[in-house]
Design an enzyme around this catalytic site. Sequence first.
Site, PDB file in Angstrom:
ATOM      1  N   LEU A 195      89.414  20.145  -1.641  1.00 22.75           N
ATOM      2  CA  LEU A 195      88.508  20.705  -2.642  1.00 22.75           C
ATOM      3  C   LEU A 195      88.418  22.198  -2.373  1.00 22.75           C
ATOM      4  O   LEU A 195      88.487  22.630  -1.219  1.00 22.75           O
ATOM      5  CB  LEU A 195      87.108  20.081  -2.526  1.00 22.75           C
ATOM      6  CG  LEU A 195      86.972  18.588  -2.832  1.00 22.75           C
ATOM      7  CD1 LEU A 195      85.545  18.125  -2.550  1.00 22.75           C
ATOM      8  CD2 LEU A 195      87.349  18.284  -4.269  1.00 22.75           C
ATOM      9  N   ASP A 196      88.258  22.992  -3.424  1.00 21.20           N
ATOM     10  CA  ASP A 196      88.089  24.427  -3.239  1.00 21.20           C
ATOM     11  C   ASP A 196      86.865  24.702  -2.371  1.00 21.20           C
ATOM     12  O   ASP A 196      85.925  23.896  -2.314  1.00 21.20           O
ATOM     13  CB  ASP A 196      87.910  25.124  -4.589  1.00 21.20           C
ATOM     14  CG  ASP A 196      89.146  25.019  -5.467  1.00 21.20           C
ATOM     15  OD1 ASP A 196      90.234  24.777  -4.926  1.00 21.20           O
ATOM     16  OD2 ASP A 196      89.003  25.159  -6.695  1.00 21.20           O
ATOM     17  N   LYS A 197      86.858  25.857  -1.737  1.00 23.32           N
ATOM     18  CA  LYS A 197      85.763  26.230  -0.840  1.00 23.32           C
ATOM     19  C   LYS A 197      84.387  26.012  -1.465  1.00 23.32           C
ATOM     20  O   LYS A 197      83.483  25.472  -0.831  1.00 23.32           O
ATOM     21  CB  LYS A 197      85.914  27.707  -0.431  1.00 23.32           C
ATOM     22  CG  LYS A 197      84.758  28.252   0.399  1.00 23.32           C
ATOM     23  CD  LYS A 197      84.950  29.736   0.687  1.00 23.32           C
ATOM     24  CE  LYS A 197      83.753  30.305   1.433  1.00 23.32           C
ATOM     25  NZ  LYS A 197      83.904  31.761   1.690  1.00 23.32           N
ATOM     26  N   ARG A 200      89.411  24.131 -13.111  1.00 19.39           N
ATOM     27  CA  ARG A 200      88.985  25.492 -13.431  1.00 19.39           C
ATOM     28  C   ARG A 200      89.966  26.171 -14.377  1.00 19.39           C
ATOM     29  O   ARG A 200      89.566  26.829 -15.354  1.00 19.39           O
ATOM     30  CB  ARG A 200      88.834  26.285 -12.131  1.00 19.39           C
ATOM     31  CG  ARG A 200      87.782  25.691 -11.188  1.00 19.39           C
ATOM     32  CD  ARG A 200      87.916  26.239  -9.767  1.00 19.39           C
ATOM     33  NE  ARG A 200      87.678  27.671  -9.726  1.00 19.39           N
ATOM     34  CZ  ARG A 200      87.911  28.418  -8.653  1.00 19.39           C
ATOM     35  NH1 ARG A 200      88.422  27.875  -7.549  1.00 19.39           N
ATOM     36  NH2 ARG A 200      87.652  29.711  -8.684  1.00 19.39           N
TER      37      ARG A 200
END
Length: 318
Positions: free
Chosen positions: A131-133, A231
Site C-alpha cells: 500500500l502507498d505510504k 489514484r
Amino acid sequence: MTAAIPLADSGRRLDQVLGELFPEFSRARLQRWLKEGKITLDGRNQQPKYKVNGGEQVVLDAEAEAEGEWQAQAIPLEVVYEDESILVINKPAGLVVHPAAGNRDGTLLNALLHHAPELAQVPRAGIVHRLDKDTTGLLVVARTLAAQAELVRQLQARAFTREYDAVACGVMVAGGSVNEPIGRHPVDRKRMAVRGQGGKEAITHYRVERRFRAHTHVKVRLETGRTHQIRVHLAHIRYPLVGDAVYGGRLRLPSGAEEALVALLRGFHRQALHAALLGLHHPVSGEWLQWQAPLPDDMQQLLSALAEDQKHGAGEFR
C-alpha cells in the site's frame, strides 16, 4: 521455481520480465542470481539485459538468503489476523511498507522483523503486495516461503478480493470501470500515468457509496494491482482523490462551504484512500478468508463534514 515468459513480453529485458514473474524477490537479487547462473532460460545462462523472445521456460534454482541488511525495529503493528502461515496487518497512514532510498528504516518491513523474527528467512520479510505510504488498511504477509509462493500465485491469478473506500473530488453520476494501461510517467519517473504504449493492463471497478455537494464517497475494487492504480485511474476520469498531492491538482473547495469543512479539506494531507476489505484463500488450507478494517478517524471526520455541508444545498467548486 519455474515459469514461462509470456509471448507478450517479446523484446523486453530478461531482468524486467523476471521482476514481474517473481515479484517476491527484489530486482537486485534476481540480477545477482542471473549472473551466478542460478536462473536459466531454456536451460542456458543469460545476462540481465538479454532480450527475451517470449515462450521460454525459466528455472530459478537458488536458496533465499536472510534479509540481513534490514534491522528489526519495535514499531507498533495492528495485527488483524495471525497464524503459522500468514499475518494480516491494518496499516496506518505514514508507514512506508518496504525500505528504499530515503526510507531505510521505520518501515513495515522493519516492524515485521521485530514481530516475527523468522521472517528474516523469507524474501522481503514475507511482503507480497503493498500500500502507498499514506494509504491505510489491510495487507497480507506470508510467514513461510511456501505461503509466499502461493499468495503470489493468487495475486497473479487475480484471486484476491481487494475493496477500498475513497473520497473523490467531484460528483459522480454513476459507478463504472476504468480499463486503461498504466506505466511510468514519460517525464516524471516518480509518477505513474495512463499510457497507451508501454503501460501494463490495469482494471479498476468503482461504485458510488454516497454523493455530496462537490465530492463522492466511492467503493473501489481492484482487478489488477499496478502502482498508484486507484489514484491514477480516478484522476484520469477527472475524479481525483481528496488530499492527493501527486495526482489531485489544485485544492478545490465547495462554494459557500463552512470554515470547518474548508479547514478540514486544506488540512487533509494524504490521499483519502483506505483498503477496507481483503479476501483470499488460505495458502495452506485453501479456506476462503476475509477481513474488514473500519475507516480511519481522519476519513470518518471528512465524510461527516461533507454530510453536514450537504445540508446547505447545491453548490459547486470554488
